[in-house]
Write a protein that holds these residues in place. Structure first.
Motif, PDB file in Angstrom:
ATOM      1  N   GLY A 142       0.788  -1.269   0.141  1.00  0.00           N
ATOM      2  CA  GLY A 142       0.295  -0.049   0.049  1.00  0.00           C
ATOM      3  C   GLY A 142       0.604   1.046  -0.122  1.00  0.00           C
ATOM      4  O   GLY A 142      -0.014   2.368   0.137  1.00  0.00           O
ATOM      5  N   SER A 143       2.311   1.190  -0.127  1.00  0.00           N
ATOM      6  CA  SER A 143       3.482   2.628  -0.377  1.00  0.00           C
ATOM      7  C   SER A 143       3.237   2.667  -1.467  1.00  0.00           C
ATOM      8  O   SER A 143       2.254   2.511  -1.989  1.00  0.00           O
ATOM      9  N   VAL A 144       3.095   4.759  -1.088  1.00  0.00           N
ATOM     10  CA  VAL A 144       3.053   5.083  -2.660  1.00  0.00           C
ATOM     11  C   VAL A 144       4.460   5.910  -2.690  1.00  0.00           C
ATOM     12  O   VAL A 144       5.393   6.270  -1.140  1.00  0.00           O
ATOM     13  N   ALA A 145       4.656   6.370  -3.755  1.00  0.00           N
ATOM     14  CA  ALA A 145       5.839   7.825  -3.999  1.00  0.00           C
ATOM     15  C   ALA A 145       5.579   8.914  -3.908  1.00  0.00           C
ATOM     16  O   ALA A 145       4.726   9.212  -4.674  1.00  0.00           O
ATOM     17  N   GLU A 146       5.975   9.691  -2.868  1.00  0.00           N
ATOM     18  CA  GLU A 146       6.358  10.880  -2.266  1.00  0.00           C
ATOM     19  C   GLU A 146       6.100  11.514  -2.844  1.00  0.00           C
ATOM     20  O   GLU A 146       7.181  11.686  -4.080  1.00  0.00           O
ATOM     21  N   LEU A 147       5.638  12.711  -3.450  1.00  0.00           N
ATOM     22  CA  LEU A 147       6.340  14.125  -4.088  1.00  0.00           C
ATOM     23  C   LEU A 147       7.511  14.456  -3.500  1.00  0.00           C
ATOM     24  O   LEU A 147       8.586  14.543  -4.810  1.00  0.00           O
ATOM     25  N   ASP A 148       8.105  14.510  -2.349  1.00  0.00           N
ATOM     26  CA  ASP A 148       9.124  14.977  -2.083  1.00  0.00           C
ATOM     27  C   ASP A 148      10.405  14.539  -2.153  1.00  0.00           C
ATOM     28  O   ASP A 148      11.158  14.499  -2.748  1.00  0.00           O
ATOM     29  N   LEU A 149       9.578  12.441  -3.142  1.00  0.00           N
ATOM     30  CA  LEU A 149      11.145  11.907  -3.781  1.00  0.00           C
ATOM     31  C   LEU A 149      11.047  12.341  -4.935  1.00  0.00           C
ATOM     32  O   LEU A 149      12.384  12.613  -5.509  1.00  0.00           O
ATOM     33  N   PHE A 150      10.278  13.064  -6.019  1.00  0.00           N
ATOM     34  CA  PHE A 150      10.187  13.820  -6.927  1.00  0.00           C
ATOM     35  C   PHE A 150      10.472  15.414  -7.845  1.00  0.00           C
ATOM     36  O   PHE A 150      11.356  15.418  -7.586  1.00  0.00           O
ATOM     37  N   GLN A 151      10.511  16.066  -6.577  1.00  0.00           N
ATOM     38  CA  GLN A 151      11.196  17.054  -6.181  1.00  0.00           C
ATOM     39  C   GLN A 151      12.222  17.195  -5.342  1.00  0.00           C
ATOM     40  O   GLN A 151      13.213  17.930  -6.546  1.00  0.00           O
ATOM     41  N   TRP A 152      13.250  15.736  -5.192  1.00  0.00           N
ATOM     42  CA  TRP A 152      14.471  15.977  -4.166  1.00  0.00           C
ATOM     43  C   TRP A 152      14.880  15.403  -5.801  1.00  0.00           C
ATOM     44  O   TRP A 152      16.425  16.008  -6.271  1.00  0.00           O
ATOM     45  N   TRP A 153      14.665  14.642  -6.330  1.00  0.00           N
ATOM     46  CA  TRP A 153      14.631  13.523  -7.413  1.00  0.00           C
ATOM     47  C   TRP A 153      15.391  14.245  -8.823  1.00  0.00           C
ATOM     48  O   TRP A 153      16.387  15.080  -9.107  1.00  0.00           O
ATOM     49  N   SER A 154      14.272  15.802  -9.192  1.00  0.00           N
ATOM     50  CA  SER A 154      14.150  16.773 -10.170  1.00  0.00           C
ATOM     51  C   SER A 154      15.239  17.725  -9.091  1.00  0.00           C
ATOM     52  O   SER A 154      15.937  18.364 -10.805  1.00  0.00           O
ATOM     53  N   GLU A 155      15.358  17.985  -8.388  1.00  0.00           N
ATOM     54  CA  GLU A 155      16.693  18.875  -8.145  1.00  0.00           C
ATOM     55  C   GLU A 155      18.601  18.461  -8.116  1.00  0.00           C
ATOM     56  O   GLU A 155      19.424  18.954  -8.558  1.00  0.00           O
ATOM     57  N   VAL A 156      18.270  17.178  -7.876  1.00  0.00           N
ATOM     58  CA  VAL A 156      19.852  16.736  -7.876  1.00  0.00           C
ATOM     59  C   VAL A 156      19.856  15.570  -7.828  1.00  0.00           C
ATOM     60  O   VAL A 156      21.357  15.581  -8.649  1.00  0.00           O
ATOM     61  N   ILE A 157      19.553  14.930  -8.917  1.00  0.00           N
ATOM     62  CA  ILE A 157      19.808  13.919  -9.609  1.00  0.00           C
ATOM     63  C   ILE A 157      19.496  13.953 -11.788  1.00  0.00           C
ATOM     64  O   ILE A 157      18.528  14.686 -11.453  1.00  0.00           O
ATOM     65  N   GLU A 158      20.106  13.649 -12.216  1.00  0.00           N
ATOM     66  CA  GLU A 158      20.388  13.550 -13.876  1.00  0.00           C
ATOM     67  C   GLU A 158      19.472  13.197 -14.563  1.00  0.00           C
ATOM     68  O   GLU A 158      19.476  13.742 -15.723  1.00  0.00           O
ATOM     69  N   VAL A 159      19.307  12.042 -13.376  1.00  0.00           N
ATOM     70  CA  VAL A 159      18.737  10.561 -14.695  1.00  0.00           C
ATOM     71  C   VAL A 159      17.159  10.817 -14.952  1.00  0.00           C
ATOM     72  O   VAL A 159      16.667  11.011 -13.523  1.00  0.00           O
ATOM     73  N   PRO A 160      16.438  10.480 -16.092  1.00  0.00           N
ATOM     74  CA  PRO A 160      15.348  11.058 -16.117  1.00  0.00           C
ATOM     75  C   PRO A 160      14.668   9.863 -15.026  1.00  0.00           C
ATOM     76  O   PRO A 160      14.883   9.392 -15.243  1.00  0.00           O
ATOM     77  N   VAL A 161      13.320  10.688 -14.943  1.00  0.00           N
ATOM     78  CA  VAL A 161      12.226  10.077 -14.094  1.00  0.00           C
ATOM     79  C   VAL A 161      11.059   9.667 -14.584  1.00  0.00           C
ATOM     80  O   VAL A 161      10.128  10.341 -15.062  1.00  0.00           O
ATOM     81  N   VAL A 162      10.537   8.855 -14.519  1.00  0.00           N
ATOM     82  CA  VAL A 162       9.025   8.223 -14.332  1.00  0.00           C
ATOM     83  C   VAL A 162       7.950   8.239 -13.662  1.00  0.00           C
ATOM     84  O   VAL A 162       8.688   7.283 -12.397  1.00  0.00           O
ATOM     85  N   ALA A 163       6.646   8.577 -14.094  1.00  0.00           N
ATOM     86  CA  ALA A 163       5.783   8.792 -12.318  1.00  0.00           C
ATOM     87  C   ALA A 163       5.144   7.767 -13.171  1.00  0.00           C
ATOM     88  O   ALA A 163       4.693   8.173 -14.454  1.00  0.00           O
ATOM     89  N   GLU A 164       4.753   6.697 -12.242  1.00  0.00           N
ATOM     90  CA  GLU A 164       3.786   5.636 -12.780  1.00  0.00           C
ATOM     91  C   GLU A 164       3.109   5.419 -11.394  1.00  0.00           C
ATOM     92  O   GLU A 164       3.589   4.683 -10.431  1.00  0.00           O
ATOM     93  N   GLY A 165       1.498   5.186 -11.615  1.00  0.00           N
ATOM     94  CA  GLY A 165       1.048   3.768 -11.004  1.00  0.00           C
ATOM     95  C   GLY A 165       0.013   4.798 -10.476  1.00  0.00           C
ATOM     96  O   GLY A 165      -0.213   5.865  -9.244  1.00  0.00           O
ATOM     97  N   GLY A 166      -1.674   4.502 -10.553  1.00  0.00           N
ATOM     98  CA  GLY A 166      -2.532   4.681 -10.285  1.00  0.00           C
ATOM     99  C   GLY A 166      -2.439   6.363 -10.534  1.00  0.00           C
ATOM    100  O   GLY A 166      -3.677   7.696  -9.651  1.00  0.00           O
ATOM    101  N   LEU A 167      -1.858   7.168 -11.400  1.00  0.00           N
ATOM    102  CA  LEU A 167      -2.624   8.787 -11.947  1.00  0.00           C
ATOM    103  C   LEU A 167      -3.404   9.166 -12.449  1.00  0.00           C
ATOM    104  O   LEU A 167      -4.602   8.634 -12.429  1.00  0.00           O
ATOM    105  N   THR A 168      -4.087  10.481 -11.476  1.00  0.00           N
ATOM    106  CA  THR A 168      -5.348  11.365 -11.739  1.00  0.00           C
ATOM    107  C   THR A 168      -4.875  12.403 -12.120  1.00  0.00           C
ATOM    108  O   THR A 168      -3.947  12.573 -12.163  1.00  0.00           O
TER     109      THR A 168
END
Length: 206
Positions: A142-168
């Motif tokens: 039941g765990s989800v990928a939190e917004l702050d993970l994506f915020q941090w990733w976009s600021e620090v990591i250059e590897v492109p990221v995909v957000a998926e699962g249960g989109l609305t």
């Protein structure tokens, strides 16, 4: 897959589909929206069924200059003329996949909601890292990928990221500034008109 300014679309096939009708449904979506990549993600482990599906979808995708990757079946990539592999075991197989497929193939890694696994996958040579699900679910723990993970990733990591699962639409609006790709699958394929469902889902991006 280079990271764009505006999130691009990464289509994920249903786990089961009718090979007589699905390619036409897929083609209609590809012709009506800009798609960066397609993931063949079948539940079956029947090699012949997977090969038939891959051959058919490869023709649809490559006719439109769109990459087609397959979930996990590393040894099928070259044999079926696919563009790469999407690994579902976090960072564990990334290095081996890169060694087998070479520098030009796409190697992606699904890392759930784990920052550590995402970083390890990137360091091992992944072209992109996928995090999810974004929407609440009773599946797995039941765990989800939190917004702050994506915020941090976009600021620090250059590897492109995909957000998926249960989109609305609400989640698309929330995460749109912090992801390079939205991985869209189940959200649209159950609809009578998948292209319309996709456009409705992505409306917040403008």
């Amino acid at each position: 897959m280079d990271a764009p300014e505006q999130p691009q679309l990464y289509l994920i096939t249903p786990p089961v589909f009718d090979l007589d009708s699905f390619p036409d449904r897929l083609a209609r979506v590809l012709d009506g929206a800009e798609i960066a990549c397609i993931r063949l993600s079948l539940a079956t482990r029947d090699e012949d069924d997977i090969a038939r599906a891959a051959d058919t979808l490869r023709e649809v995708a490559h006719a439109r200059d769109i990459a087609l990757v397959i979930t996990d079946h590393l040894l099928m990539v070259e044999r079926l003329g696919l563009d790469g592999v999407h690994l579902s075991d976090s960072a564990k197989s990334v290095r081996a996949a890169r060694k087998v497929l070479g520098a030009d193939a796409i190697v992606g890694s699904y890392c759930g909601g784990s920052r550590h696994d995402g970083m390890a996958a990137g360091e091992a040579g992944a072209d992109y890292v996928a995090f999810g699900p974004l929407g609440a679910s009773a599946l797995d723990d039941g765990s989800v990928a939190e917004l702050d993970l994506f915020q941090w990733w976009s600021e620090v990591i250059e590897v492109p990221v995909v957000a998926e699962g249960g989109l609305t639409p609400e989640l698309i609006a929330q995460f749109g500034s912090y992801t390079d790709f939205f991985g869209v699958g189940d959200e649209i394929w159950g609809a009578e008109d998948p292209l319309l469902a996709l456009k409705t889902l992505l409306a917040p991006l403008g």
